[in-house]
Motif scaffolding. Structure first.
Motif, PDB file in Angstrom:
ATOM      1  N   PHE A 182       0.855  -1.175   0.000  1.00 32.11           N
ATOM      2  CA  PHE A 182       0.000   0.000   0.000  1.00 32.11           C
ATOM      3  C   PHE A 182       0.900   1.238   0.000  1.00 32.11           C
ATOM      4  CE2 PHE A 182      -2.963  -3.012   2.293  1.00 32.11           C
ATOM      5  CZ  PHE A 182      -3.787  -3.205   1.195  1.00 32.11           C
ATOM      6  N   LEU A 183       0.974   1.912  -1.145  1.00 27.25           N
ATOM      7  CA  LEU A 183       1.910   3.013  -1.300  1.00 27.25           C
ATOM      8  C   LEU A 183       1.608   4.182  -0.365  1.00 27.25           C
ATOM      9  CD1 LEU A 183       2.311   3.114  -5.200  1.00 27.25           C
ATOM     10  CD2 LEU A 183       3.783   1.997  -3.522  1.00 27.25           C
ATOM     11  N   ASP A 184       0.328   4.389  -0.036  1.00 27.48           N
ATOM     12  CA  ASP A 184      -0.018   5.535   0.802  1.00 27.48           C
ATOM     13  C   ASP A 184       0.505   5.392   2.229  1.00 27.48           C
ATOM     14  OD1 ASP A 184      -2.167   3.472   0.794  1.00 27.48           O
ATOM     15  OD2 ASP A 184      -2.996   4.719   2.396  1.00 27.48           O
ATOM     16  N   HIS A 185       0.856   4.164   2.671  1.00 27.60           N
ATOM     17  CA  HIS A 185       1.372   3.947   4.024  1.00 27.60           C
ATOM     18  C   HIS A 185       2.893   4.058   4.110  1.00 27.60           C
ATOM     19  CE1 HIS A 185      -2.233   3.215   6.196  1.00 27.60           C
ATOM     20  NE2 HIS A 185      -2.599   2.174   5.459  1.00 27.60           N
ATOM     21  N   ARG A 186       3.518   4.523   3.034  1.00 26.00           N
ATOM     22  CA  ARG A 186       4.977   4.656   3.041  1.00 26.00           C
ATOM     23  C   ARG A 186       5.477   5.506   4.222  1.00 26.00           C
ATOM     24  NH1 ARG A 186       5.304   7.759  -0.867  1.00 26.00           N
ATOM     25  NH2 ARG A 186       5.052   6.212  -2.509  1.00 26.00           N
ATOM     26  N   PRO A 187       4.883   6.692   4.482  1.00 21.62           N
ATOM     27  CA  PRO A 187       5.379   7.487   5.630  1.00 21.62           C
ATOM     28  C   PRO A 187       5.231   6.758   6.966  1.00 21.62           C
ATOM     29  CG  PRO A 187       4.028   8.831   4.161  1.00 21.62           C
ATOM     30  CD  PRO A 187       3.842   7.417   3.731  1.00 21.62           C
ATOM     31  N   MET A 188       4.165   5.980   7.121  1.00 19.82           N
ATOM     32  CA  MET A 188       3.983   5.226   8.365  1.00 19.82           C
ATOM     33  C   MET A 188       5.050   4.154   8.503  1.00 19.82           C
ATOM     34  SD  MET A 188       2.223   4.865  11.135  1.00 19.82           S
ATOM     35  CE  MET A 188       0.573   5.551  10.975  1.00 19.82           C
ATOM     36  N   ARG A 189       5.361   3.489   7.402  1.00 22.64           N
ATOM     37  CA  ARG A 189       6.403   2.460   7.458  1.00 22.64           C
ATOM     38  C   ARG A 189       7.760   3.077   7.790  1.00 22.64           C
ATOM     39  NH1 ARG A 189       3.197   0.448   3.066  1.00 22.64           N
ATOM     40  NH2 ARG A 189       4.495   1.531   1.507  1.00 22.64           N
ATOM     41  N   MET A 190       8.045   4.247   7.218  1.00 19.65           N
ATOM     42  CA  MET A 190       9.319   4.911   7.503  1.00 19.65           C
ATOM     43  C   MET A 190       9.379   5.368   8.963  1.00 19.65           C
ATOM     44  SD  MET A 190      10.820   4.484   4.692  1.00 19.65           S
ATOM     45  CE  MET A 190      12.297   5.331   5.209  1.00 19.65           C
ATOM     46  N   ARG A 191       8.242   5.821   9.503  1.00 18.16           N
ATOM     47  CA  ARG A 191       8.188   6.218  10.918  1.00 18.16           C
ATOM     48  C   ARG A 191       8.478   5.014  11.807  1.00 18.16           C
ATOM     49  NH1 ARG A 191       4.429   9.907  14.366  1.00 18.16           N
ATOM     50  NH2 ARG A 191       4.262  11.116  12.454  1.00 18.16           N
TER      51      ARG A 191
END
Length: 756
Positions: A580-589
């Motif tokens: 899910f590309l939109d969760h990229r910032p959450m994964r990086m956090r």
């Protein structure tokens, strides 16, 4: 018996006019058209000739009797009055076909039964002998057609349908019937071209039907010369001497035709499984020395007869019935157009298509179009002269430029296509002049397509610095920016993943389809991506676990990079890709905060967040999901990055698993589905109804000082206000939206939750 008979010749819908012309040429008199049939009168010799030589008919029916009928009794007595002893022996076999309804007969099986009863009763002998039924190989096949209160009783002279020539015992998924293929060749002008020695090529030949029918026309071979069984074989009215004479004449004509130097006839097929069946069919037709088959893609198609010889390119592209076919078909037609313009200059082309709109995407205008039916599917035959004047390019040319191009093209044509002489022009000094090369241009995008391409390029440029700085190679480049082009477009390294949103019912389906094709034509040019790397899916409102169901079975995984980890995506088999590309910032956090922590990933999907946690130095990760398929995928993601140890995968219903769990975790991530009713879970999960219970269960597992991140993409979701009285709740949605999703700030909502 009379020396002249009324005949009905049946045919596929749309072939009536061609069949009328053919049958008249074979001797049928007083001929006129009916729906899917023609009618006329002829002697027995002509009836036999029609059976032997008609390339277009399905059946040749000899009318035995016409009579009015008001009910089933009229039907029985009308058939009974025929002198059946003149037609078959009492112990022969019989098959009856009945068509039409009315006059008290609405069931064709009942009508056929009444016809059979009358024939059997007429022929039954005192000793009990009577005809028997044989539906597959009868001595006589009788047909009765009921038309507005009149019964037309006929003998089928053909036996099995005349389109079954006997050579095609092996076929592909959606083959054209032989008589339809012959009709298309005739409409395309192949008989005239064959007589002039032209070449014939099919770049999508399947099992070779066009090629065999074309070769039989060129060789003057009767299409049914090699048929073994006929409907008149056991008919008592059969005249063997006339039939023998006609058959011998046809055999002699075929021998003369086959003795001529064979024309250049070639087929090309991308599917290797069809090559041998095609060659077997050609061999059965006795045409192996005329027709050659090769494996090859349309994109590389290039007919190479004599350098100066021209001919006909004919094909029946696939119609498309599977997920993602819009893109593959569009690019197939574009490739076909490109190859015609680049490799078949001054040839003619005939494209038989069930998707005429795609024909416009070839970049060449058709000078004629004919309507046909392939079974129940309406189709078009596009006839094309492959000359520069017909090319659709991005450059507008003056009439003078077009005339110059025409003259150039004509100057390259020899006066005799069979002569091997290379024709050249010479300057005043006697030196040969090289002809100017014909510049082949890409098909021009429509106005809408160009506008869409401009938007893609603008978005790509706007994101380029951010993508380079962050080291991202998978991101969203378009998300329904323009309402009339309702789709999401994601880049995965050098692949394009297109999700077409279903158009509202208020939108004309034809307009929506045309816009989709405009967009698909623009994508490869705008993004500089090869056409073969564009994957298209249709996203509609989903229920339950439908969005997770398998849509294809290619099993092809592509490796992408994100934040220093490698992840596997599958662009073809499921509606979603595994990331899910939109969760990229959450994964990086999570990666930044995971060092030394015990990480729990609930509804983990393919465990991409767990990979990031492991990359960030998590002490351990635990990933829970109900799907074994996605847990296997998760295992591969972890292994790909060398994180097999201290990373646990648990299969189960998350709510049940949490209720039974007694371990503590320092960092928890929950991204639940909006709704789930899997057979393997207890009850039904609804995120709006059940999120409080879910969060309470998860917070009970959170270690002191720990953090829980909760996210979901249900647009109408409202977080229960009472949660803030028990936990420290902070909405962090804005910080979890990257630039590629800035236009769609409601793609998800996210919260940071801690114990008070």
């Amino acid at each position: 018996m009379s020396d002249r008979y009324e005949l009905f010749l049946t045919c596929p819908k749309g072939l009536e006019g061609l069949l009328l012309e053919e049958a008249t040429g074979l001797g049928l008199e007083e001929a006129r058209e009916h729906t899917s049939a023609i009618r006329g009168v002829a002697d027995m010799e002509t009836a036999y000739r029609l059976c032997l030589w008609s390339r277009l008919a399905n059946r040749v029916l000899l009318v035995l009797k016409r009579f009015p009928m008001k009910d089933a009794e009229d039907l029985y007595h009308g058939v009974l009055d025929v002198e059946w002893h003149d037609h078959m022996v009492p112990d022969g076999t019989l098959a009856v076909e009945f068509s039409g309804h009315g006059s008290g007969i609405d069931n064709t099986h009942f009508g056929a039964l009444k016809v059979k009863d009358a024939i059997v009763d007429k022929l039954r002998t005192p000793s009990g002998e009577r005809p028997s039924i044989d539906k597959f190989s009868p001595d006589l096949r009788i047909h009765l057609r009921l038309d507005r209160g009149e019964a037309i009783l006929s003998l089928d002279l053909s036996g099995s349908s005349l389109h079954q020539r006997g050579y095609r015992l092996q076929q592909g998924a959606a083959p054209l019937k032989e008589n339809l293929a012959a009709a298309i060749l005739i409409r395309a002008g192949w008989p005239r071209m064959a007589a002039e020695g032209a070449a014939l090529a099919d770049p999508m030949c399947g099992v070779g039907t066009f090629l065999v029918e074309g070769a039989m026309i060129a060789a003057d071979m009767a299409p049914n010369l090699n048929r073994i069984h006929w409907g008149f074989d056991a008919w008592l009215g059969h005249i063997p001497a006339i039939w023998k004479k006609l058959h011998e004449e046809a055999t002699e004509r075929a021998e003369i035709g086959m003795a001529k130097p064979p024309l250049w006839i070639r087929g090309y097929e991308a599917d290797p499984r069809l090559i041998q069946p095609a060659r077997n069919n050609i061999e059965r037709a006795g045409l192996s020395h005329w027709i050659k088959i090769y494996q090859g893609e349309v994109a590389t198609f290039e007919p190479r007869p004599d350098q100066n010889q021209k001919g006909l390119v004919i094909c029946n592209p696939p119609y498309g019935e599977r997920l993602g076919d819009e893109a593959s078909l569009l690019y197939l037609y574009q490739n076909l157009g490109e190859r015609l313009r680049q490799a078949c200059l001054n040839w003619e082309a005939a494209v038989f298509t069930g998707a005429p709109d795609l024909g416009k995407r070839m970049g060449i205008r058709s000078h004629k179009q004919y309507s046909f039916w392939n079974g129940a599917l309406p189709c078009k035959l596009l006839l094309i002269k492959v000359v520069p004047d017909q090319f659709v390019t991005g450059e507008r040319r003056t009439p003078e430029q077009r005339q110059a191009e025409r003259e150039q093209a004509e100057s390259d044509l020899p006066s005799n296509i069979e002569a091997p002489t290379k024709y050249e022009k010479f300057n005043k000094n006697g030196n040969p002049i090289k002809p100017a090369p014909v510049v082949i241009e890409q098909p021009r995008l429509s106005e809408g397509g160009q506008m869409f391409a401009n938007r893609l390029q603008k978005n790509l440029k706007a994101l380029s610095k951010w993508v380079k700085r962050e080291g991202i190679d998978c991101y969203r480049v378009y998300d329904a920016d323009m309402p009339e082009y309702s789709m999401a477009i994601d880049l995965y390294h050098d692949w394009v993943h297109v999700q077409e949103y279903a158009a509202p019912k208020s939108i004309d389906p034809e307009k929506a389809s045309a816009r989709m094709f405009d967009a698909l034509a623009a994508i490869p040019q705008a993004l500089n991506i090869d056409k073969s790397r564009v994957i298209v899916k249709r996203r509609e409102r989903q229920s339950g676990t439908k969005q997770y169901e398998r849509q294809s079975a290619q099993g092809k995984f592509t490796e992408v990079n994100e934040g220093g980890v490698k992840l596997l995506v599958n662009l073809t088999d499921y509606l979603d890709t595994g990331l899910f590309l939109d969760h990229r910032p959450m994964r990086m956090r999570i990666q930044k905060e995971a060092a030394g922590k015990r990480f729990l990933n609930l509804y983990c999907y393919t465990a991409t967040a767990s990979v990031h946690a492991a990359k960030g130095g998590a002490r351990s990760t635990t990933s829970v999901d109900l799907s074994k398929t996605y847990l296997d995928w998760a295992r591969r993601n972890l292994s790909l990055n060398g994180f097999s140890d201290k990373n646990r995968l648990e299969q189960g219903d998350v709510m049940v698993w949490l209720d039974a769990c007694r371990e503590e975790y320092d960092l928890i991530f929950i991204d639940p589905p909006t709704f789930s009713n899997s057979k393997r879970m207890e009850g039904i999960f609804d995120v709006q109804r059940d999120h409080v219970q879910l969060l309470d269960l998860a917070m009970a597992r959170l270690a002191p000082g720990g953090v829980l991140y909760f996210s979901n993409n249900f647009r109408k979701f409202i977080l229960d206000e009472h949660l803030e009285s028990r936990y420290a709740v902070e909405e962090i949605t804005a910080s979890t939206i990257d630039p590629d999703f800035a236009r769609n700030s409601k793609i998800h909502r996210a919260w940071k939750i801690m114990a008070r």
